[in-house]
Design a protein around this motif. Sequence first.
Motif, PDB file in Angstrom:
ATOM      1  N   GLU A  15       0.834  -1.211   0.000  1.00 30.39           N
ATOM      2  CA  GLU A  15       0.000   0.000   0.000  1.00 30.39           C
ATOM      3  C   GLU A  15       0.865   1.257   0.000  1.00 30.39           C
ATOM      4  O   GLU A  15       0.553   2.238  -0.687  1.00 30.39           O
ATOM      5  CB  GLU A  15      -0.924  -0.011   1.217  1.00 30.39           C
ATOM      6  CG  GLU A  15      -2.037  -1.042   1.123  1.00 30.39           C
ATOM      7  CD  GLU A  15      -2.767  -1.249   2.441  1.00 30.39           C
ATOM      8  OE1 GLU A  15      -2.484  -0.489   3.402  1.00 30.39           O
ATOM      9  OE2 GLU A  15      -3.617  -2.157   2.510  1.00 30.39           O
ATOM     10  N   ASN A  16       1.966   1.220   0.741  1.00 26.58           N
ATOM     11  CA  ASN A  16       2.872   2.369   0.767  1.00 26.58           C
ATOM     12  C   ASN A  16       3.527   2.585  -0.596  1.00 26.58           C
ATOM     13  O   ASN A  16       3.658   3.727  -1.066  1.00 26.58           O
ATOM     14  CB  ASN A  16       3.953   2.159   1.830  1.00 26.58           C
ATOM     15  CG  ASN A  16       4.881   3.351   1.952  1.00 26.58           C
ATOM     16  OD1 ASN A  16       4.468   4.458   2.289  1.00 26.58           O
ATOM     17  ND2 ASN A  16       6.159   3.128   1.685  1.00 26.58           N
ATOM     18  N   ALA A  17       3.923   1.489  -1.259  1.00 27.36           N
ATOM     19  CA  ALA A  17       4.529   1.600  -2.593  1.00 27.36           C
ATOM     20  C   ALA A  17       3.530   2.160  -3.594  1.00 27.36           C
ATOM     21  O   ALA A  17       3.889   2.953  -4.479  1.00 27.36           O
ATOM     22  CB  ALA A  17       5.043   0.238  -3.048  1.00 27.36           C
ATOM     23  N   ILE A  18       2.262   1.766  -3.468  1.00 26.30           N
ATOM     24  CA  ILE A  18       1.219   2.282  -4.358  1.00 26.30           C
ATOM     25  C   ILE A  18       1.045   3.790  -4.159  1.00 26.30           C
ATOM     26  O   ILE A  18       0.963   4.556  -5.125  1.00 26.30           O
ATOM     27  CB  ILE A  18      -0.113   1.537  -4.100  1.00 26.30           C
ATOM     28  CG1 ILE A  18      -0.012   0.088  -4.575  1.00 26.30           C
ATOM     29  CG2 ILE A  18      -1.273   2.240  -4.810  1.00 26.30           C
ATOM     30  CD1 ILE A  18      -1.181  -0.782  -4.145  1.00 26.30           C
ATOM     31  N   ARG A  19       1.013   4.209  -2.897  1.00 33.98           N
ATOM     32  CA  ARG A  19       0.872   5.656  -2.616  1.00 33.98           C
ATOM     33  C   ARG A  19       2.077   6.433  -3.135  1.00 33.98           C
ATOM     34  O   ARG A  19       1.930   7.509  -3.729  1.00 33.98           O
ATOM     35  CB  ARG A  19       0.718   5.884  -1.109  1.00 33.98           C
ATOM     36  CG  ARG A  19      -0.651   5.523  -0.548  1.00 33.98           C
ATOM     37  CD  ARG A  19      -0.832   6.088   0.844  1.00 33.98           C
ATOM     38  NE  ARG A  19       0.150   5.551   1.778  1.00 33.98           N
ATOM     39  CZ  ARG A  19      -0.016   4.434   2.486  1.00 33.98           C
ATOM     40  NH1 ARG A  19      -1.138   3.745   2.376  1.00 33.98           N
ATOM     41  NH2 ARG A  19       0.926   4.030   3.315  1.00 33.98           N
ATOM     42  N   THR A  20       3.270   5.889  -2.912  1.00 31.27           N
ATOM     43  CA  THR A  20       4.498   6.557  -3.357  1.00 31.27           C
ATOM     44  C   THR A  20       4.501   6.752  -4.869  1.00 31.27           C
ATOM     45  O   THR A  20       4.989   7.760  -5.386  1.00 31.27           O
ATOM     46  CB  THR A  20       5.732   5.735  -2.935  1.00 31.27           C
ATOM     47  OG1 THR A  20       5.754   5.627  -1.506  1.00 31.27           O
ATOM     48  CG2 THR A  20       7.027   6.396  -3.409  1.00 31.27           C
ATOM     49  N   ALA A  21       3.928   5.778  -5.577  1.00 27.29           N
ATOM     50  CA  ALA A  21       3.875   5.842  -7.043  1.00 27.29           C
ATOM     51  C   ALA A  21       2.667   6.628  -7.555  1.00 27.29           C
ATOM     52  O   ALA A  21       2.467   6.724  -8.772  1.00 27.29           O
ATOM     53  CB  ALA A  21       3.839   4.425  -7.604  1.00 27.29           C
ATOM     54  N   ASN A  22       1.870   7.185  -6.625  1.00 30.88           N
ATOM     55  CA  ASN A  22       0.660   7.943  -6.996  1.00 30.88           C
ATOM     56  C   ASN A  22      -0.286   7.131  -7.862  1.00 30.88           C
ATOM     57  O   ASN A  22      -0.869   7.629  -8.833  1.00 30.88           O
ATOM     58  CB  ASN A  22       1.028   9.255  -7.704  1.00 30.88           C
ATOM     59  CG  ASN A  22       1.742  10.226  -6.791  1.00 30.88           C
ATOM     60  OD1 ASN A  22       1.320  10.442  -5.661  1.00 30.88           O
ATOM     61  ND2 ASN A  22       2.838  10.798  -7.276  1.00 30.88           N
ATOM     62  N   ARG A  23      -0.438   5.885  -7.472  1.00 22.07           N
ATOM     63  CA  ARG A  23      -1.351   4.997  -8.194  1.00 22.07           C
ATOM     64  C   ARG A  23      -2.632   4.786  -7.386  1.00 22.07           C
ATOM     65  O   ARG A  23      -2.635   4.979  -6.162  1.00 22.07           O
ATOM     66  CB  ARG A  23      -0.664   3.660  -8.478  1.00 22.07           C
ATOM     67  CG  ARG A  23       0.491   3.793  -9.482  1.00 22.07           C
ATOM     68  CD  ARG A  23       1.201   2.476  -9.691  1.00 22.07           C
ATOM     69  NE  ARG A  23       0.267   1.415 -10.092  1.00 22.07           N
ATOM     70  CZ  ARG A  23       0.607   0.139 -10.217  1.00 22.07           C
ATOM     71  NH1 ARG A  23       1.861  -0.241  -9.974  1.00 22.07           N
ATOM     72  NH2 ARG A  23      -0.278  -0.759 -10.589  1.00 22.07           N
ATOM     73  N   PRO A  24      -3.704   4.352  -8.028  1.00 21.21           N
ATOM     74  CA  PRO A  24      -4.967   4.151  -7.308  1.00 21.21           C
ATOM     75  C   PRO A  24      -4.863   3.032  -6.268  1.00 21.21           C
ATOM     76  O   PRO A  24      -4.094   2.077  -6.435  1.00 21.21           O
ATOM     77  CB  PRO A  24      -5.955   3.760  -8.415  1.00 21.21           C
ATOM     78  CG  PRO A  24      -5.334   4.224  -9.683  1.00 21.21           C
ATOM     79  CD  PRO A  24      -3.855   4.132  -9.481  1.00 21.21           C
ATOM     80  N   GLU A  25      -5.651   3.149  -5.215  1.00 17.05           N
ATOM     81  CA  GLU A  25      -5.740   2.069  -4.236  1.00 17.05           C
ATOM     82  C   GLU A  25      -6.192   0.781  -4.926  1.00 17.05           C
ATOM     83  O   GLU A  25      -6.943   0.811  -5.891  1.00 17.05           O
ATOM     84  CB  GLU A  25      -6.759   2.422  -3.144  1.00 17.05           C
ATOM     85  CG  GLU A  25      -6.274   3.450  -2.148  1.00 17.05           C
ATOM     86  CD  GLU A  25      -7.294   3.658  -1.032  1.00 17.05           C
ATOM     87  OE1 GLU A  25      -7.832   2.641  -0.527  1.00 17.05           O
ATOM     88  OE2 GLU A  25      -7.557   4.814  -0.689  1.00 17.05           O
ATOM     89  N   ASN A  26      -5.736  -0.333  -4.404  1.00 20.90           N
ATOM     90  CA  ASN A  26      -6.142  -1.655  -4.911  1.00 20.90           C
ATOM     91  C   ASN A  26      -5.766  -1.888  -6.373  1.00 20.90           C
ATOM     92  O   ASN A  26      -6.407  -2.678  -7.067  1.00 20.90           O
ATOM     93  CB  ASN A  26      -7.650  -1.861  -4.732  1.00 20.90           C
ATOM     94  CG  ASN A  26      -8.094  -1.711  -3.292  1.00 20.90           C
ATOM     95  OD1 ASN A  26      -7.448  -2.225  -2.388  1.00 20.90           O
ATOM     96  ND2 ASN A  26      -9.181  -0.984  -3.067  1.00 20.90           N
ATOM     97  N   SER A  27      -4.716  -1.200  -6.835  1.00 16.28           N
ATOM     98  CA  SER A  27      -4.286  -1.384  -8.221  1.00 16.28           C
ATOM     99  C   SER A  27      -3.239  -2.483  -8.365  1.00 16.28           C
ATOM    100  O   SER A  27      -2.775  -2.759  -9.475  1.00 16.28           O
ATOM    101  CB  SER A  27      -3.734  -0.071  -8.790  1.00 16.28           C
ATOM    102  OG  SER A  27      -2.651   0.411  -8.009  1.00 16.28           O
TER     103      SER A  27
END
Length: 223
Positions: A15-27
């Motif tokens: 989840e942290n990596a997803i946020r860091t990459a500015n990607r949608p949740e659950n992607s």
Amino acid sequence: MDLQKNKDQVFAAVENAIRTANRPENSVSIVAVTKYVDSSTTKELIKTGISHIGENRVDKFLEKYQELKDEGLTWHLIGTLQRRKVKDIINYVDYFHALDSVKLAEEINKRATHIVKCFLQVNVSGEESKHGFAIEEVEATLKSLENLERIQIVGIMTMAPIDASEDELKNIFQTTHNLQQKLQSKQIANMPFSDISMGMSQDYALAIQHGSTFVRIGSSFFK
């Protein structure tokens, strides 16, 4: 071994990596690779909230599938598959991550009774020890796959060298992402190429930053 703690840590890191990459949740889907453990330990891991299970050997896949088939799981075959073994396993597989030849695709299409979601395995790093299509072979291969009715090419899969530096990983992962974007833009009916399967326990955070949508994590769950 605290499976719940390990699972929570892995999911939080993803989840942290997803946020860091500015990607949608659950992607990003997390595939728990259970080759390290038996069926009973796998069942305990499932209780922590795991729903995607990955195995890379046919015998171990079939063993776990028979014991856990009522758990409502999504099943991933992530390892090399010999054509002679396709008939034994393919109708239990939801996602196959290692489609590495046209002949294998044809055998899957012949034996499958449902649409199997497949990733083309691409040898982006160019290692001789790895299976998969060379990057320059991929586009020429699509014509041979487009009429196979029981195969859907959902994306591409690659593996980085175990000893790759961070710069090498970034280059491999970005090259893979660029290829996926190019193939997706072709809009071929049974080949959406919407997904990328890349990233394992040691490099999944970096893979997510470069577009991975399926990460294959094993040892981090069982440390």
